[in-house]
Write an enzyme that holds these catalytic residues in place. Structure first.
Site, PDB file in Angstrom:
ATOM      1  N   CYS A 178       0.838  -1.200   0.000  1.00  0.00           N
ATOM      2  CA  CYS A 178       0.000   0.000   0.000  1.00  0.00           C
ATOM      3  C   CYS A 178       0.874   1.252   0.000  1.00  0.00           C
ATOM      4  O   CYS A 178       1.874   1.315   0.699  1.00  0.00           O
ATOM      5  CB  CYS A 178      -0.895   0.024   1.235  1.00  0.00           C
ATOM      6  SG  CYS A 178      -2.327  -1.040   1.094  1.00  0.00           S
ATOM      7  N   HIS A 179       0.437   2.235  -0.759  1.00  0.00           N
ATOM      8  CA  HIS A 179       1.133   3.517  -0.787  1.00  0.00           C
ATOM      9  C   HIS A 179       0.742   4.343   0.434  1.00  0.00           C
ATOM     10  O   HIS A 179      -0.421   4.343   0.827  1.00  0.00           O
ATOM     11  CB  HIS A 179       0.745   4.303  -2.047  1.00  0.00           C
ATOM     12  CG  HIS A 179       1.226   3.686  -3.302  1.00  0.00           C
ATOM     13  ND1 HIS A 179       0.564   2.664  -3.930  1.00  0.00           N
ATOM     14  CD2 HIS A 179       2.316   3.946  -4.068  1.00  0.00           C
ATOM     15  CE1 HIS A 179       1.224   2.319  -5.030  1.00  0.00           C
ATOM     16  NE2 HIS A 179       2.290   3.075  -5.135  1.00  0.00           N
ATOM     17  N   MET A 225      -8.184  -0.004   0.903  1.00  0.00           N
ATOM     18  CA  MET A 225      -7.468  -0.711   1.972  1.00  0.00           C
ATOM     19  C   MET A 225      -7.514   0.068   3.278  1.00  0.00           C
ATOM     20  O   MET A 225      -7.602  -0.520   4.355  1.00  0.00           O
ATOM     21  CB  MET A 225      -6.022  -0.998   1.560  1.00  0.00           C
ATOM     22  CG  MET A 225      -5.905  -1.988   0.414  1.00  0.00           C
ATOM     23  SD  MET A 225      -6.826  -3.535   0.655  1.00  0.00           S
ATOM     24  CE  MET A 225      -6.063  -4.165   2.134  1.00  0.00           C
ATOM     25  N   GLU A 226      -7.499   1.390   3.189  1.00  0.00           N
ATOM     26  CA  GLU A 226      -7.575   2.209   4.389  1.00  0.00           C
ATOM     27  C   GLU A 226      -8.935   2.047   5.066  1.00  0.00           C
ATOM     28  O   GLU A 226      -9.021   1.928   6.291  1.00  0.00           O
ATOM     29  CB  GLU A 226      -7.287   3.673   4.058  1.00  0.00           C
ATOM     30  CG  GLU A 226      -5.835   3.969   3.767  1.00  0.00           C
ATOM     31  CD  GLU A 226      -5.304   3.443   2.422  1.00  0.00           C
ATOM     32  OE1 GLU A 226      -4.082   3.468   2.217  1.00  0.00           O
ATOM     33  OE2 GLU A 226      -6.109   3.010   1.570  1.00  0.00           O
ATOM     34  N   ASP A 237     -11.516  -6.137  22.091  1.00  0.00           N
ATOM     35  CA  ASP A 237     -10.528  -5.966  23.158  1.00  0.00           C
ATOM     36  C   ASP A 237     -11.134  -5.319  24.396  1.00  0.00           C
ATOM     37  O   ASP A 237     -10.866  -5.733  25.518  1.00  0.00           O
ATOM     38  CB  ASP A 237      -9.348  -5.132  22.655  1.00  0.00           C
ATOM     39  CG  ASP A 237      -8.317  -4.901  23.741  1.00  0.00           C
ATOM     40  OD1 ASP A 237      -7.802  -5.898  24.290  1.00  0.00           O
ATOM     41  OD2 ASP A 237      -8.038  -3.730  24.061  1.00  0.00           O
TER      42      ASP A 237
END
Length: 157
Positions: free
Chosen positions: A76-77, A113-114, A128
């Site tokens: 990824c950039h 992707m982000e 969590d």
């Protein structure tokens, strides 16, 4: 099928060269869900989880993760994100929390992707923060809902 461009002529993994691409406005939206117990759902809704404001912390975690995507996904950039937003839909009937992550950028490559990374870390943070109450929570249904901009244009699931 379009040729995969993350490999060179020798089969080595490479980062795609985007230097010749035009800068365009790009947006991506991804979502996913975490299915929880009644006890966990009530703790989220009423703000009684021992670790604090579950959705508030998860929102910040998702935004931070979207900004760090290029550090996590090898090809990824790095992107200068102009907006990232994480929202939630509470589904009491199915005891689920849906997280939605929207990311915007003006750049030479997309932000799918982000958005996917942001929503994934948002859901992991909910897990969590609530695992002391119940470890049986299930994360799933993570997918790209939509994207716009760039050469491939619009996509809506």
């Amino acid at each position: 099928m379009e040729k995969l461009n993350h490999f060179d002529e020798h089969g080595n993994a490479v980062m795609v060269d985007v230097s010749e691409k035009n800068i365009t406005a790009r947006t991506a939206v991804a979502s996913g869900q975490i299915h929880v117990s009644r006890e966990v759902f009530d703790a989220i809704v009423h703000g009684t989880a021992a670790k604090g404001d579950v959705l508030g912390v998860a929102r910040v975690a998702g935004i931070m993760a979207a900004k760090q995507t290029s550090s996590l996904i090898p090809m990824c950039h790095p992107l200068m994100i102009s907006k990232c937003q994480v929202d939630f839909e509470l589904d009491e009937e199915n005891l689920a929390v849906k997280a939605i992550c929207m990311v915007k950028v003006s750049g030479k490559t997309g932000v799918e992707m982000e958005a996917l990374t942001g929503v994934s870390v948002t859901l992991l943070t909910i897990y969590d923060m609530c695992k002391a109450l119940d470890k049986r929570m299930e994360i799933g249904e993570i997918h790209l809902d939509s994207k716009s901009g760039g050469k491939s244009g619009e996509f809506v699931r």
